[in-house]
Write a protein that holds these residues in place. Structure first.
Motif, PDB file in Angstrom:
ATOM      1  N   PRO A  77       0.825  -1.211   0.000  1.00 24.80           N
ATOM      2  CA  PRO A  77       0.000   0.000   0.000  1.00 24.80           C
ATOM      3  C   PRO A  77       0.858   1.259   0.000  1.00 24.80           C
ATOM      4  N   VAL A  78       0.351   2.289  -0.644  1.00 25.26           N
ATOM      5  CA  VAL A  78       1.026   3.578  -0.685  1.00 25.26           C
ATOM      6  C   VAL A  78       0.690   4.352   0.583  1.00 25.26           C
ATOM      7  N   SER A  79       1.706   4.921   1.232  1.00 22.84           N
ATOM      8  CA  SER A  79       1.490   5.743   2.423  1.00 22.84           C
ATOM      9  C   SER A  79       1.190   7.171   1.998  1.00 22.84           C
ATOM     10  N   VAL A  80       0.177   7.760   2.598  1.00 21.55           N
ATOM     11  CA  VAL A  80      -0.191   9.140   2.297  1.00 21.55           C
ATOM     12  C   VAL A  80       0.308  10.024   3.433  1.00 21.55           C
ATOM     13  N   VAL A  81       1.171  10.981   3.107  1.00 23.39           N
ATOM     14  CA  VAL A  81       1.747  11.892   4.091  1.00 23.39           C
ATOM     15  C   VAL A  81       1.187  13.290   3.850  1.00 23.39           C
ATOM     16  N   HIS A  82       0.541  13.843   4.863  1.00 24.62           N
ATOM     17  CA  HIS A  82      -0.027  15.195   4.785  1.00 24.62           C
ATOM     18  C   HIS A  82       1.120  16.205   4.903  1.00 24.62           C
ATOM     19  N   LEU A  83       1.352  16.973   3.847  1.00 20.36           N
ATOM     20  CA  LEU A  83       2.481  17.911   3.823  1.00 20.36           C
ATOM     21  C   LEU A  83       2.112  19.328   4.250  1.00 20.36           C
ATOM     22  N   GLY A  84       0.932  19.755   3.891  1.00 19.03           N
ATOM     23  CA  GLY A  84       0.573  21.134   4.207  1.00 19.03           C
ATOM     24  C   GLY A  84      -0.908  21.379   4.027  1.00 19.03           C
ATOM     25  N   GLN A  85      -1.395  22.418   4.712  1.00 19.73           N
ATOM     26  CA  GLN A  85      -2.816  22.730   4.657  1.00 19.73           C
ATOM     27  C   GLN A  85      -3.029  24.231   4.623  1.00 19.73           C
ATOM     28  N   ASP A  86      -3.922  24.659   3.743  1.00 23.98           N
ATOM     29  CA  ASP A  86      -4.322  26.066   3.657  1.00 23.98           C
ATOM     30  C   ASP A  86      -5.839  26.118   3.703  1.00 23.98           C
ATOM     31  N   ILE A  87      -6.378  26.967   4.575  1.00 27.44           N
ATOM     32  CA  ILE A  87      -7.827  27.095   4.741  1.00 27.44           C
ATOM     33  C   ILE A  87      -8.178  28.577   4.736  1.00 27.44           C
ATOM     34  N   ARG A  88      -9.152  28.936   3.916  1.00 25.49           N
ATOM     35  CA  ARG A  88      -9.655  30.314   3.916  1.00 25.49           C
ATOM     36  C   ARG A  88     -11.169  30.269   4.102  1.00 25.49           C
ATOM     37  N   ILE A  89     -11.662  30.998   5.094  1.00 27.86           N
ATOM     38  CA  ILE A  89     -13.085  31.040   5.401  1.00 27.86           C
ATOM     39  C   ILE A  89     -13.698  32.301   4.786  1.00 27.86           C
ATOM     40  N   GLU A  90     -14.696  32.094   3.936  1.00 26.87           N
ATOM     41  CA  GLU A  90     -15.390  33.244   3.331  1.00 26.87           C
ATOM     42  C   GLU A  90     -16.494  33.751   4.251  1.00 26.87           C
ATOM     43  N   GLN A  91     -17.239  32.822   4.855  1.00 26.36           N
ATOM     44  CA  GLN A  91     -18.267  33.152   5.833  1.00 26.36           C
ATOM     45  C   GLN A  91     -18.217  32.098   6.924  1.00 26.36           C
ATOM     46  N   PRO A  92     -18.477  32.473   8.171  1.00 30.98           N
ATOM     47  CA  PRO A  92     -18.416  31.485   9.252  1.00 30.98           C
ATOM     48  C   PRO A  92     -19.328  30.288   8.986  1.00 30.98           C
ATOM     49  N   LEU A  93     -18.843  29.109   9.351  1.00 29.20           N
ATOM     50  CA  LEU A  93     -19.647  27.896   9.233  1.00 29.20           C
ATOM     51  C   LEU A  93     -20.684  27.891  10.354  1.00 29.20           C
ATOM     52  N   LEU A  94     -21.939  27.722   9.992  1.00 25.19           N
ATOM     53  CA  LEU A  94     -23.022  27.824  10.969  1.00 25.19           C
ATOM     54  C   LEU A  94     -23.628  26.457  11.251  1.00 25.19           C
ATOM     55  N   PRO A  95     -23.728  26.077  12.528  1.00 29.93           N
ATOM     56  CA  PRO A  95     -24.375  24.803  12.868  1.00 29.93           C
ATOM     57  C   PRO A  95     -25.792  24.742  12.320  1.00 29.93           C
ATOM     58  N   GLY A  96     -26.151  23.566  11.808  1.00 29.99           N
ATOM     59  CA  GLY A  96     -27.482  23.361  11.287  1.00 29.99           C
ATOM     60  C   GLY A  96     -27.591  23.492   9.780  1.00 29.99           C
ATOM     61  N   GLU A  97     -26.600  24.077   9.123  1.00 31.61           N
ATOM     62  CA  GLU A  97     -26.726  24.240   7.678  1.00 31.61           C
ATOM     63  C   GLU A  97     -26.091  23.073   6.933  1.00 31.61           C
ATOM     64  N   ARG A  98     -26.662  22.788   5.754  1.00 31.54           N
ATOM     65  CA  ARG A  98     -26.135  21.751   4.873  1.00 31.54           C
ATOM     66  C   ARG A  98     -25.028  22.369   4.016  1.00 31.54           C
ATOM     67  N   ILE A  99     -23.870  21.730   4.043  1.00 34.18           N
ATOM     68  CA  ILE A  99     -22.703  22.234   3.324  1.00 34.18           C
ATOM     69  C   ILE A  99     -22.402  21.284   2.161  1.00 34.18           C
ATOM     70  N   THR A 100     -22.275  21.847   0.982  1.00 32.33           N
ATOM     71  CA  THR A 100     -21.837  21.069  -0.170  1.00 32.33           C
ATOM     72  C   THR A 100     -20.325  21.187  -0.298  1.00 32.33           C
ATOM     73  N   VAL A 101     -19.666  20.048  -0.328  1.00 35.01           N
ATOM     74  CA  VAL A 101     -18.216  19.990  -0.505  1.00 35.01           C
ATOM     75  C   VAL A 101     -17.930  19.621  -1.953  1.00 35.01           C
ATOM     76  N   GLY A 102     -17.290  20.515  -2.680  1.00 36.65           N
ATOM     77  CA  GLY A 102     -16.864  20.241  -4.053  1.00 36.65           C
ATOM     78  C   GLY A 102     -15.359  20.102  -4.078  1.00 36.65           C
ATOM     79  N   LEU A 103     -14.866  19.054  -4.708  1.00 38.02           N
ATOM     80  CA  LEU A 103     -13.441  18.747  -4.607  1.00 38.02           C
ATOM     81  C   LEU A 103     -12.865  18.376  -5.970  1.00 38.02           C
ATOM     82  N   ASP A 104     -11.643  18.845  -6.244  1.00 36.31           N
ATOM     83  CA  ASP A 104     -10.922  18.408  -7.435  1.00 36.31           C
ATOM     84  C   ASP A 104      -9.439  18.322  -7.110  1.00 36.31           C
ATOM     85  N   VAL A 105      -8.720  17.558  -7.880  1.00 34.29           N
ATOM     86  CA  VAL A 105      -7.268  17.447  -7.731  1.00 34.29           C
ATOM     87  C   VAL A 105      -6.642  18.458  -8.666  1.00 34.29           C
ATOM     88  N   ALA A 106      -5.968  19.458  -8.090  1.00 35.42           N
ATOM     89  CA  ALA A 106      -5.406  20.542  -8.894  1.00 35.42           C
ATOM     90  C   ALA A 106      -4.198  20.096  -9.698  1.00 35.42           C
TER      91      ALA A 106
END
Length: 288
Positions: A77-106
């Motif tokens: 098996p290939v080991s996955v090593v987390h190298l770095g993380q960048d997070i930018r919040i446009e609006q605060p995440l609010l409890p109770g709301e449904r969040i759509t996560v859209g993802l692509d490999v850049a």
């Protein structure tokens, strides 16, 4: 043995945009922050940590990266090593709301130890309003069958708004119980964080802390010192993971704010060396 044509097809399939829907609950937000703050006073204000955006995207991102690794012809098996993380919040995440996560490999590129990939996730609310954008950098150790594609972005920290402010420092010791608490609150139950034997099989002396748990702890320290305890004022956070953190050793968090307390640079280190480098967090003004 996997042919080049098969490998290319698998890579292309794994790189296709994916989506998932998550509902953020108040209990999840509270449990996550309580786990991170287990050795800190109770939070000064409620609200979701910016790191919770990563929690919402993690399952989809992890599956996508592992699908890329599935193209490898070798049985190991290939080991996955987390190298770095960048997070930018446009609006605060609010409890109770449904969040759509859209993802692509850049993008993906070959490196001496394997293949580096950049995974981009965008979180939107029910009304389509952007909530957060994340960029995850990971190394697929030993992966050689993935065809390089796209680009690996290199986000830069914003410029300080003023001169240097008063630095600060904190020290913690992450116990196995603390690490386990974070694992269950975040949903990341990788055995290397919970079982010494699994960690040793992966090449570590014992269980290790999640890199994101260290980042989340730094965010809480920054919020307490520079944002009146309001973690939702931390609107962006970034860090590169350079070494694992094992339990029961001193973990120092060094904070260097600018004069206006809108940008805080940070480093996390243990006696073995730097665990999180090039860290920075951007803070918004007081919320009404």
């Amino acid at each position: 043995m996997t042919t080049t044509a098969q490998t290319t097809t698998q890579t292309a399939t794994a790189a296709q945009p994916r989506t998932a829907i998550r509902t953020l609950t108040a209990d999840e937000v509270a449990a996550f922050r309580s786990a991170v703050r287990a050795d800190l006073p109770a939070a000064g204000a409620p609200g979701a940590s910016p790191v919770h955006a990563f929690v919402l995207a993690h399952t989809l991102a992890d599956a996508t990266v592992r699908d890329l690794a599935a193209a490898e012809p070798e049985p190991e098996p290939v080991s996955v090593v987390h190298l770095g993380q960048d997070i930018r919040i446009e609006q605060p995440l609010l409890p109770g709301e449904r969040i759509t996560v859209g993802l692509d490999v850049a993008g993906a590129r070959r490196e001496p130890r394997g293949t580096r990939v950049a995974v981009r996730a965008r979180l939107t609310g029910e009304d389509g309003t952007p909530r957060a954008e994340l960029l995850t950098s990971a190394l697929l150790m030993g992966a050689t069958a993935i065809e390089p594609f796209g680009q690996i972005p290199s986000p830069a920290a914003p410029a300080p708004s003023g001169g240097a402010g008063e630095p600060a420092a904190a020290e913690h010791r992450l116990t196995p119980a603390w690490i386990s608490g974070y694992a269950h609150a975040s949903g990341d139950l990788n055995p290397i964080h919970l079982d010494d034997r699994a960690a040793q099989d992966a090449g570590f002396p014992r269980v290790i802390a999640h890199g994101m748990s260290v980042l989340a702890l730094a965010v809480e320290e920054i919020a307490d010192r520079y944002a009146d305890g309001d973690v939702t004022r931390v609107v962006a956070v970034s860090g590169r993971f350079s070494a694992p953190v094992v339990p029961d050793v001193p973990l120092g968090i060094e904070l260097a704010p600018d004069a206006d307390r809108t940008l805080v640079r940070f480093t996390c280190r243990t006696p073995s060396g730097i665990a999180v480098k090039s860290g920075w967090a951007q803070l918004a003004g007081r919320r009404p």
